[in-house]
Scaffold this active site. Structure first.
Site, PDB file in Angstrom:
ATOM      1  CD  GLU A 110      29.616 -75.099   0.815  1.00 44.55           C
ATOM      2  OE1 GLU A 110      29.333 -75.408  -0.365  1.00 44.55           O
ATOM      3  OE2 GLU A 110      29.983 -73.955   1.144  1.00 44.55           O
ATOM      4  CG  ASP A 153      35.787 -80.751  -1.424  1.00 45.58           C
ATOM      5  OD1 ASP A 153      36.288 -81.845  -1.741  1.00 45.58           O
ATOM      6  OD2 ASP A 153      34.810 -80.270  -2.008  1.00 45.58           O
ATOM      7  CG  ASP A 180      36.734 -88.584   7.228  1.00 38.07           C
ATOM      8  OD1 ASP A 180      35.559 -88.169   7.208  1.00 38.07           O
ATOM      9  OD2 ASP A 180      37.017 -89.786   7.336  1.00 38.07           O
ATOM     10  CG  ASP A 215      30.039 -89.581  -5.573  1.00 37.25           C
ATOM     11  OD1 ASP A 215      29.092 -90.207  -6.101  1.00 37.25           O
ATOM     12  OD2 ASP A 215      31.223 -89.715  -5.917  1.00 37.25           O
ATOM     13  CE  LYS A 224      28.649 -98.910 -11.454  1.00 36.85           C
ATOM     14  NZ  LYS A 224      29.944 -99.540 -11.822  1.00 36.85           N
ATOM     15  CG  ASP A 245      21.929 -83.497  -9.996  1.00 38.22           C
ATOM     16  OD1 ASP A 245      22.529 -84.185  -9.140  1.00 38.22           O
ATOM     17  OD2 ASP A 245      22.409 -83.265 -11.117  1.00 38.22           O
ATOM     18  CB  THR A 274      26.657 -74.144  -9.173  1.00 38.39           C
ATOM     19  OG1 THR A 274      26.048 -75.441  -9.258  1.00 38.39           O
ATOM     20  CG2 THR A 274      26.615 -73.667  -7.724  1.00 38.39           C
ATOM     21  CD  GLU A 298      20.938 -75.940  -8.837  1.00 33.36           C
ATOM     22  OE1 GLU A 298      19.718 -75.953  -8.565  1.00 33.36           O
ATOM     23  OE2 GLU A 298      21.762 -75.245  -8.214  1.00 33.36           O
TER      24      GLU A 298
END
Length: 287
Positions: free
Chosen positions: A118, A143, A170, A193, A197, A229, A264, A267
């Site tokens: 994950e 993470d 990483d 993320d 932009k 989302d 979550t 979410e």
């Protein structure tokens, strides 16, 4: 940033005889411990958070791997005393710094369980729920968010979850340097993320180059599950996943949210704002 990076033993509390001045002593002890914990959780600027090596390293791959555009920004501030305590106690056993120097023996690390990677777990609540619902699957949760790493380790300890390990660093280096081909039973990327932009789109994780690497680490039949989302990113995910020749879509387009992915707080906030969440479920081709 994502909402979603054996039971560790904790020390038993001291059993001591009560004293006449116990309330005053307890208050003084609490002040002392609180001062120590806060100091440990918020080190001086530039100082390593865990200088004794008992927690995640600030830059585990150091300078021995290339510098490149990354899809993440390390966040190590505002670690609570509880999170710092969990990291100090549990990281040496259930934590992994992604240094890129050696291959991980997943069978030994997870006691023979099939392992799902994950990438990006936020504070770890959804990861812990999935681990509890499926104890026969190991979750290697990656993470760079130090508070989330401590929170997930604490959740694993409190809920007796023996199938969670936390990786710091990483994910590209983890996949490329530290995981053997065909070693993973699945890949999960929930709410990465979106880098909304246009000039930042190159930082998005789900890219053809990433999938070309990641799919080599998946065993035949392994499930790739993404969720977002952010509508434009969902469209990119669908396009990129569909173009990867080693993957097949389990649905004609987006998938319904599977029961095993918890809803979550992150979410729910997006849904309250009118965001549409898209799940994508693909399987690694092969016998």
């Amino acid at each position: 940033m994502s909402e979603n990076s054996a039971t560790p033993e904790s020390a038993a509390p001291d059993a001591r005889a009560p004293e006449a001045n116990a309330p005053e002593a307890a208050a003084e002890q609490a002040r002392s411990l609180g001062s120590t914990a806060v100091s440990a959780a918020t080190p001086r600027r530039g100082a390593p958070m865990f200088p004794d090596g008992t927690g995640p390293a600030a830059d585990p791959a150091g300078s021995h791997h290339e510098r490149r555009i990354r899809s993440f920004q390390p966040r190590r501030s505002r670690v609570s005393p509880t999170q710092a305590d969990a990291l100090r106690r549990l990281w040496p056993t259930w934590g992994l710094d992604i240094d890129g120097l050696s291959r991980i023996d997943l069978d030994a690390f997870f006691d023979g369980l099939p392992v799902v990677l994950e990438i990006g777990f936020g504070m770890g609540e959804a990861t812990a729920q999935m681990a509890a619902a499926d104890p026969g699957t190991g979750i290697l949760a990656c993470d760079v968010h130090t508070p989330g790493q401590g929170n997930l380790l604490g959740l694993a300890e409190r809920n007796g979850l023996s199938n969670i390990r936390v990786a710091n660093g990483d994910a590209i280096i983890l996949l490329r340097e530290m995981l053997a081909p065909g070693s993973l039973a699945g890949l999960r990327v929930y709410f990465p993320d979106p880098w909304p932009k246009k000039r930042h789109h190159k930082r998005r994780l789900i890219q053809p180059e990433f999938l070309a690497l990641a799919t080599t680490r998946l065993a035949p039949g392994a499930l790739v599950h993404c969720a977002t989302d952010w509508e434009p990113y969902a469209e990119q995910m669908l396009e990129v996943l569909s173009a990867e020749p080693t993957l097949e879509n389990l649905y004609p387009g987006y998938a319904p949210r599977p029961d095993f992915r918890p809803l979550t707080k992150f979410e729910g906030q997006g849904l309250d704002k009118g965001h549409i969440v898209h799940d994508l479920l693909f399987r690694r081709r092969g016998a």
